[in-house]
Scaffold this motif. Structure first.
Motif, PDB file in Angstrom:
ATOM      1  N   TRP A  94      -9.239  -7.430  -8.726  1.00 21.02           N
ATOM      2  CA  TRP A  94      -9.504  -5.984  -8.734  1.00 21.02           C
ATOM      3  C   TRP A  94      -8.444  -5.193  -9.496  1.00 21.02           C
ATOM      4  CZ3 TRP A  94     -11.573  -4.127  -3.240  1.00 21.02           C
ATOM      5  CH2 TRP A  94     -12.847  -4.715  -3.033  1.00 21.02           C
ATOM      6  N   GLY A  95      -7.527  -5.923 -10.131  1.00 23.57           N
ATOM      7  CA  GLY A  95      -6.504  -5.248 -10.934  1.00 23.57           C
ATOM      8  C   GLY A  95      -5.431  -4.555 -10.117  1.00 23.57           C
ATOM      9  N   VAL A  96      -5.188  -5.066  -8.914  1.00 29.80           N
ATOM     10  CA  VAL A  96      -4.169  -4.456  -8.057  1.00 29.80           C
ATOM     11  C   VAL A  96      -2.857  -5.228  -8.202  1.00 29.80           C
ATOM     12  CG1 VAL A  96      -3.535  -4.016  -5.638  1.00 29.80           C
ATOM     13  CG2 VAL A  96      -5.880  -3.605  -6.413  1.00 29.80           C
ATOM     14  N   GLU A  97      -1.770  -4.518  -8.365  1.00 33.96           N
ATOM     15  CA  GLU A  97      -0.447  -5.149  -8.509  1.00 33.96           C
ATOM     16  C   GLU A  97      -0.086  -5.848  -7.188  1.00 33.96           C
ATOM     17  OE1 GLU A  97       1.645  -5.339 -11.333  1.00 33.96           O
ATOM     18  OE2 GLU A  97       2.583  -6.697  -9.893  1.00 33.96           O
ATOM     19  N   THR A  98       0.281  -7.111  -7.279  1.00 33.70           N
ATOM     20  CA  THR A  98       0.593  -7.856  -6.057  1.00 33.70           C
ATOM     21  C   THR A  98       2.063  -8.255  -5.996  1.00 33.70           C
ATOM     22  OG1 THR A  98       0.030  -9.947  -7.129  1.00 33.70           O
ATOM     23  CG2 THR A  98      -1.733  -8.845  -5.910  1.00 33.70           C
ATOM     24  N   GLU A  99       2.691  -8.287  -7.157  1.00 36.25           N
ATOM     25  CA  GLU A  99       4.079  -8.765  -7.260  1.00 36.25           C
ATOM     26  C   GLU A  99       5.016  -8.020  -6.312  1.00 36.25           C
ATOM     27  OE1 GLU A  99       5.592 -11.937  -8.464  1.00 36.25           O
ATOM     28  OE2 GLU A  99       3.695 -11.356  -9.437  1.00 36.25           O
ATOM     29  N   GLY A 100       5.752  -8.798  -5.518  1.00 35.85           N
ATOM     30  CA  GLY A 100       6.780  -8.204  -4.670  1.00 35.85           C
ATOM     31  C   GLY A 100       6.261  -7.313  -3.555  1.00 35.85           C
ATOM     32  N   LYS A 101       4.951  -7.342  -3.338  1.00 36.25           N
ATOM     33  CA  LYS A 101       4.393  -6.453  -2.315  1.00 36.25           C
ATOM     34  C   LYS A 101       4.305  -7.176  -0.974  1.00 36.25           C
ATOM     35  CE  LYS A 101       1.541  -3.251  -4.226  1.00 36.25           C
ATOM     36  NZ  LYS A 101       0.286  -2.930  -4.914  1.00 36.25           N
ATOM     37  N   ASP A 102       4.637  -6.486   0.095  1.00 24.73           N
ATOM     38  CA  ASP A 102       4.461  -7.052   1.426  1.00 24.73           C
ATOM     39  C   ASP A 102       2.967  -7.322   1.649  1.00 24.73           C
ATOM     40  OD1 ASP A 102       5.512  -7.361   4.347  1.00 24.73           O
ATOM     41  OD2 ASP A 102       3.723  -6.095   4.488  1.00 24.73           O
ATOM     42  N   ILE A 103       2.644  -8.480   2.244  1.00 26.08           N
ATOM     43  CA  ILE A 103       1.240  -8.881   2.331  1.00 26.08           C
ATOM     44  C   ILE A 103       0.424  -7.885   3.174  1.00 26.08           C
ATOM     45  CG2 ILE A 103       1.377 -10.472   4.323  1.00 26.08           C
ATOM     46  CD1 ILE A 103      -0.476 -11.243   1.068  1.00 26.08           C
ATOM     47  N   TYR A 104       1.074  -7.281   4.160  1.00 28.25           N
ATOM     48  CA  TYR A 104       0.331  -6.304   4.980  1.00 28.25           C
ATOM     49  C   TYR A 104       0.143  -4.981   4.239  1.00 28.25           C
ATOM     50  CZ  TYR A 104      -0.045  -9.616   8.663  1.00 28.25           C
ATOM     51  OH  TYR A 104      -0.421 -10.731   9.370  1.00 28.25           O
ATOM     52  N   ASP A 105       1.109  -4.615   3.407  1.00 31.08           N
ATOM     53  CA  ASP A 105       0.895  -3.426   2.564  1.00 31.08           C
ATOM     54  C   ASP A 105      -0.277  -3.678   1.634  1.00 31.08           C
ATOM     55  OD1 ASP A 105       2.958  -2.107   3.758  1.00 31.08           O
ATOM     56  OD2 ASP A 105       4.455  -2.627   2.221  1.00 31.08           O
ATOM     57  N   LEU A 106      -0.302  -4.896   1.096  1.00 28.70           N
ATOM     58  CA  LEU A 106      -1.405  -5.236   0.190  1.00 28.70           C
ATOM     59  C   LEU A 106      -2.739  -5.224   0.943  1.00 28.70           C
ATOM     60  CD1 LEU A 106      -2.216  -6.125  -2.680  1.00 28.70           C
ATOM     61  CD2 LEU A 106      -1.905  -8.501  -1.961  1.00 28.70           C
ATOM     62  N   ALA A 107      -2.733  -5.771   2.155  1.00 29.35           N
ATOM     63  CA  ALA A 107      -3.969  -5.797   2.956  1.00 29.35           C
ATOM     64  C   ALA A 107      -4.490  -4.377   3.168  1.00 29.35           C
ATOM     65  CB  ALA A 107      -3.716  -6.476   4.302  1.00 29.35           C
ATOM     66  N   HIS A 108      -3.587  -3.461   3.485  1.00 32.02           N
ATOM     67  CA  HIS A 108      -4.019  -2.088   3.742  1.00 32.02           C
ATOM     68  C   HIS A 108      -4.535  -1.424   2.469  1.00 32.02           C
ATOM     69  CE1 HIS A 108      -0.932  -2.418   7.232  1.00 32.02           C
ATOM     70  NE2 HIS A 108      -2.085  -3.022   7.510  1.00 32.02           N
ATOM     71  N   GLU A 109      -3.848  -1.710   1.373  1.00 33.45           N
ATOM     72  CA  GLU A 109      -4.287  -1.131   0.096  1.00 33.45           C
ATOM     73  C   GLU A 109      -5.677  -1.661  -0.273  1.00 33.45           C
ATOM     74  OE1 GLU A 109      -1.283  -1.702  -2.915  1.00 33.45           O
ATOM     75  OE2 GLU A 109      -2.618  -1.009  -4.525  1.00 33.45           O
ATOM     76  N   MET A 110      -5.867  -2.955  -0.088  1.00 36.34           N
ATOM     77  CA  MET A 110      -7.166  -3.556  -0.427  1.00 36.34           C
ATOM     78  C   MET A 110      -8.266  -3.072   0.514  1.00 36.34           C
ATOM     79  SD  MET A 110      -6.949  -5.323  -3.138  1.00 36.34           S
ATOM     80  CE  MET A 110      -8.377  -6.399  -3.107  1.00 36.34           C
ATOM     81  N   ALA A 111      -7.900  -2.855   1.774  1.00 40.54           N
ATOM     82  CA  ALA A 111      -8.884  -2.359   2.726  1.00 40.54           C
ATOM     83  C   ALA A 111      -9.378  -0.978   2.300  1.00 40.54           C
ATOM     84  CB  ALA A 111      -8.281  -2.294   4.131  1.00 40.54           C
ATOM     85  N   VAL A 112      -8.449  -0.143   1.866  1.00 38.12           N
ATOM     86  CA  VAL A 112      -8.849   1.209   1.425  1.00 38.12           C
ATOM     87  C   VAL A 112      -9.729   1.109   0.184  1.00 38.12           C
ATOM     88  CG1 VAL A 112      -8.002   3.411   0.517  1.00 38.12           C
ATOM     89  CG2 VAL A 112      -6.875   2.354   2.487  1.00 38.12           C
ATOM     90  N   LEU A 113      -9.327   0.257  -0.753  1.00 42.29           N
ATOM     91  CA  LEU A 113     -10.150   0.093  -1.960  1.00 42.29           C
ATOM     92  C   LEU A 113     -11.540  -0.424  -1.598  1.00 42.29           C
ATOM     93  CD1 LEU A 113      -7.720  -1.423  -4.617  1.00 42.29           C
ATOM     94  CD2 LEU A 113      -8.722   0.863  -4.585  1.00 42.29           C
ATOM     95  N   GLY A 114     -11.575  -1.361  -0.656  1.00 40.06           N
ATOM     96  CA  GLY A 114     -12.864  -1.902  -0.207  1.00 40.06           C
ATOM     97  C   GLY A 114     -13.717  -0.795   0.393  1.00 40.06           C
TER      98      GLY A 114
END
Ligand code: BF8
Ligand code: SF4
Length: 626
Positions: free
Chosen positions: A124-144
């Protein structure tokens, strides 16, 4: 040895005898009261979308009061039916996105498959590098969640389809936009005085279906994997015999794994097991019905008590302490039926509230507490059992389930290393198909329907197909029919043609692969897309078809539409209320082929349905010269 439908029916008969003793009703009796069905409804020619009606089309009255003809009414009803299904599947997907948003390292829900989350984020073109996995989960949830109401553009997951398929969707103007928009647009089109042109209504049916398959359902599947783990092959058992007489039996029923996962978690808690023992039980058994059963079977090996038309049977065993439901495919009959026994009928979702149930509102935020309360309630109910009513039929079969696309690719890596060097692709399967060792594949999906002797169509078709070297991928209640019969036992290879048998042996798989619940038909889309890309063919050229021989729900029609609109011919054993319009029937069974390179076949004779699928697979093989 397979369990026959006759054996299953004998078990049901015996349970109905118990039911008779306590004055229980059952679908077998209600069907008789409802037969024959309303002919207008059956043909799709009753319209009640405005209060000038209801209008019914007859030779004497060929148009409704507004002047709408049979074709408009049938097509409108078909689109409404589809929209109901798309809304339902997609809202399930939305709940899963919400659960993903509620994950935290020390909370009720965690990220179990971080690699998959990162894969989807990159897609989905979301930056993942160095990101906390739960921050990423929340970001992806919002995008979803935003996919449901995005202002511009089409669904993100469409990019997973081959270019050719994406071009078709653009060309035909059926690429789904925001998921909710397609449902709303469908209801707008079917409002009084909007569309009555069959072509327009059927086109929107395809689009609304696609918003489910490549939108809401796919989000549901993908993020469920992130939350609860991507399924891998695992052994389990199926049919009523999985319930245990001396244990507290909790049956989970419905669709959303957010609830069933949590129930399984707490039923496994040593503290709860000790509590059950203190109440005189030997332990706790969780088993499942319908799609939520598929979810927990695929990830935890939780046994499957049965499929759709077996839901009343679990209560009729007299050994069910609690049947815990979330959403979809739940018989309101379970309320009054449970009252005839000691069973607690626990509803948990504001979306599925029913009379005669105990409502324990289940929230992602309070999931642990809710699940604990439900498990405790079931344990406390053990002592209320009436021993004279307890009878658990002694039938069950072993099954190996858990064939996500990831798992299938992994299995394939082990198969034909001698011929194919590349790993992580579907090429070994393509080789098997090209060489003719396997003739093709059928995606068997969908429900039970009393219009068809329950499970026979699923089981008979599967037996016929595997004997003809056609491999099966199955989901939903079709998968459970297969498991109950024994077709997901690896030993079922002996029922296959020589080619498929050899593949089953080499890959160590059963000939019917369990791909999950109905939202997991999105896995089948991904598999078809991958096969097309890996083979350089279009999806419509693959010797692969879809089949729902006993379907009944709006969701099933939504599924049919997205499977067809993805380029896969789809075979139905039950008519979708369109026989009242030759134009609509013609469009669905032939006309739409000009748009999406696939169409429906409706055939109520199950044997002929099987022949038609095999013939289509052979036609497709011939067309690509294999
Ligand atoms: O979504 S197969 S009866 S349980 S609708 Fe329902 Fe049909 Fe079963 Fe799952 Ni799918
Ligand atoms: Fe009758 Fe037309 Fe109203 Fe439908 S929309 S109920 S056909 S008047």
């Amino acid at each position: 040895k397979l369990t026959t439908v006759e054996e299953m029916e004998a078990a049901t008969e015996r349970l109905l005898e118990t039911g008779a003793k306590v004055g229980a009703d059952a679908w077998q009796f209600r069907v008789k009261n409802q037969t024959p069905h309303c002919k207008f409804g059956e043909q799709g020619i009753c319209c009640r979308i405005c209060s000038m009606g209801p209008c019914r089309i007859t030779p004497k009255a060929p148009r409704g009061i507004c002047g709408c003809d049979a074709h408009g009414i049938v097509a409108r009803n078909y689109l409404k039916f589809t929209a109901g299904g798309s809304a339902t599947h997609s809202d399930h997907g939305r709940e899963i996105c919400h659960t993903l948003y509620c994950t935290s390292p020390d909370g009720n829900y965690k990220v179990k498959d971080p690699d998959k989350l990162i894969r989807i984020a990159k897609e989905w073109g979301v930056e993942t590098e160095g990101k906390d996995i739960y921050d990423l989960a929340h970001e992806m949830a919002v995008l979803g969640l935003e996919e449901y109401g995005k202002v511009f553009g089409t669904q993100r997951f469409l990019k997973r389809a081959p270019e050719h398929t994406q071009e078709i969707w653009e060309r035909e103007e059926i690429a789904p936009r925001a998921i909710d928009r397609e449902v709303s647009c469908s209801l707008h089109m079917t409002h009084m005085g909007c569309s009555s042109l069959p072509e327009a209504l059927i086109r929107q049916s395809l689009r609304s279906g696609l918003s489910d398959g490549w939108g809401g359902s796919m989000a549901g599947t993908e993020f469920s994997d992130v939350l609860f783990g991507t399924p891998k092959p695992i052994d389990t058992e199926a049919n009523l015999g999985v319930m245990e007489k001396d244990n507290v039996n909790i049956v989970v029923h419905g669709h959303d794994p957010s609830l069933s996962e949590m129930i399984c978690e707490y039923a496994d808690d040593p503290e709860m097991i000790a509590y059950a023992k203190s109440k005189g039980a030997k332990g706790i058994t969780v088993s499942g019905v319908c799609c939520t059963s598929n979810e927990v079977a695929m990830r935890r090996g939780i046994p499957m008590a049965g499929n759709f038309l077996q839901q009343e049977n679990v209560v009729l065993t007299g050994a069910c302490e609690a049947i815990v439901v979330d959403v979809q495919c739940i018989f309101p009959a379970l309320g009054p039926l449970s009252k005839c026994f000691h069973t607690k009928f626990v509803t948990t979702s504001p979306i599925a509230q029913m009379p005669d149930s105990e409502f324990i509102r289940f929230n992602a935020e309070t999931a642990g507490e809710n699940a604990k309360a439900i498990v405790k309630m079931a344990i406390d109910n053990f002592e209320n059992r009436k021993p004279e009513l307890v009878h658990i039929p002694d039938i069950k079969q072993k099954a190996t389930v858990g064939y996500s696309v990831e798992a299938i690719v992994k299995v394939l890596d082990g198969v034909t290393n001698s011929q194919v060097d590349e790993t992580g692709t579907t090429k070994p399967l393509i080789e098997c198909i090209t060489s003719g060792v396997i003739r093709g594949a059928v995606a068997m999906v969908g429900c039970n329907n009393p219009k068809i002797r329950p499970d026979t169509a699923h089981i008979e078709l599967m037996k016929k197909l595997i004997a003809n070297d056609v491999i099966i991928i199955a989901s939903g209640c079709s998968a459970q029919a297969a498991a109950k019969a024994g077709l997901m036992d690896k030993r079922a290879k002996d029922l296959c043609g020589a080619g498929l048998k050899r593949v089953c042996e080499l890959a160590d798989i059963p000939p019917v692969l369990h791909m999950g619940s109905c939202v997991d038909i999105s896995r089948m889309l991904v598999l078809a897309a991958t096969l097309a890309k890996d083979s350089g063919l279009n999806i419509s050229q693959l010797p692969v078809v879809g089949c729902a021989p006993e379907w009944m729900s709006e969701k099933a029609v939504s599924i049919g539409n997205y499977v067809v609109a993805t380029g896969l011919d789809t075979f139905l054993g039950v008519d979708p209320y369109v026989s009242g319009s030759d134009k609509v029937a013609e469009l669905l069974t032939s006309g739409i082929r000009d748009w999406v390179e696939a169409a429906y076949t409706v055939e109520k004779d199950i044997d002929k349905l099987g022949d038609a699928m095999i013939a289509r697979i052979e036609e497709k093989r011939e067309a690509i010269g294999i």
